[in-house]
Design a protein around this motif. Structure first.
Motif, short mmCIF file in Angstrom:
data_model
loop_
_atom_site.label_atom_id
_atom_site.label_comp_id
_atom_site.label_asym_id
_atom_site.label_seq_id
_atom_site.Cartn_x
_atom_site.Cartn_y
_atom_site.Cartn_z
N GLY A 156 -28.93 -26.46 -33.76
CA GLY A 156 -28.72 -25.87 -32.45
C GLY A 156 -29.11 -24.41 -32.33
N ARG A 157 -29.86 -23.87 -33.29
CA ARG A 157 -30.34 -22.49 -33.23
C ARG A 157 -31.84 -22.52 -33.02
N PHE A 158 -32.31 -21.89 -31.94
CA PHE A 158 -33.71 -21.96 -31.56
C PHE A 158 -34.43 -20.63 -31.60
N ALA A 159 -33.76 -19.59 -32.05
CA ALA A 159 -34.38 -18.28 -32.20
C ALA A 159 -33.87 -17.69 -33.51
N PRO A 160 -34.63 -16.82 -34.12
CA PRO A 160 -34.20 -16.24 -35.39
C PRO A 160 -32.78 -15.68 -35.31
N PHE A 161 -32.03 -15.95 -36.34
CA PHE A 161 -30.63 -15.59 -36.44
C PHE A 161 -30.42 -15.09 -37.85
N GLY A 162 -29.58 -14.11 -38.07
CA GLY A 162 -29.41 -13.49 -39.38
C GLY A 162 -29.27 -14.48 -40.52
N ALA A 163 -28.29 -15.35 -40.44
CA ALA A 163 -28.05 -16.33 -41.49
C ALA A 163 -27.27 -17.49 -40.88
N LEU A 164 -27.41 -18.65 -41.49
CA LEU A 164 -26.67 -19.83 -41.05
C LEU A 164 -25.72 -20.26 -42.15
N SER A 165 -24.57 -20.76 -41.74
CA SER A 165 -23.56 -21.19 -42.69
C SER A 165 -23.98 -22.46 -43.41
N ASP A 166 -23.68 -22.51 -44.69
CA ASP A 166 -23.80 -23.74 -45.47
C ASP A 166 -22.42 -24.11 -46.01
N GLY A 167 -21.39 -23.63 -45.31
CA GLY A 167 -20.02 -23.89 -45.72
C GLY A 167 -19.60 -25.31 -45.38
N PRO A 168 -18.32 -25.61 -45.58
CA PRO A 168 -17.83 -26.96 -45.32
C PRO A 168 -17.89 -27.33 -43.84
N SER A 169 -18.01 -28.62 -43.58
CA SER A 169 -18.02 -29.16 -42.22
C SER A 169 -16.65 -29.75 -41.90
#
Length: 97
Positions: free
Chosen positions: A70-83
């Motif tokens: 759901g991210r369509f523009a550059p963003f600093g970082a995305l979480s890879d944490g638990p769902s």
């Protein structure tokens, strides 16, 4: 109705609560500082998105995976944490600490 408890010791951690849909504006960054509690007392929601560390830089994630999240523009970082984080109204917690 559900009651959440500690998987280790079995202590009851919530009052009886019913599942509701995840509030739509939860995806906005820093919502907790801008809005009052989002859930009514006696309810809980499950957020399927990853939350928290570890974080992956935008360059490592890439546009395709970011779009799937759901991210369509550059963003600093995305979480890879638990769902599947469980969200509760503050008054429904019992004995945290």
């Amino acid at each position: 109705m559900a009651v959440f408890g500690c998987a280790g010791c079995g202590a009851v951690l919530t009052s009886a609560v019913s599942e509701v849909a995840l509030p739509i504006h939860l995806a906005d960054a820093h919502w907790e500082t801008l809005h009052p509690p989002l859930l009514e007392a006696g309810s809980y929601a499950v957020d399927p998105a990853p939350y928290g560390p570890p974080w992956r830089p935008w360059d490592e994630v890439g546009a395709r995976e970011a779009a799937e999240r759901g991210r369509f523009a550059p963003f600093g970082a995305l979480s890879d944490g638990p769902s599947d984080t469980v969200l509760l109204a503050p008054g429904d917690m019992r004995g945290p600490g």
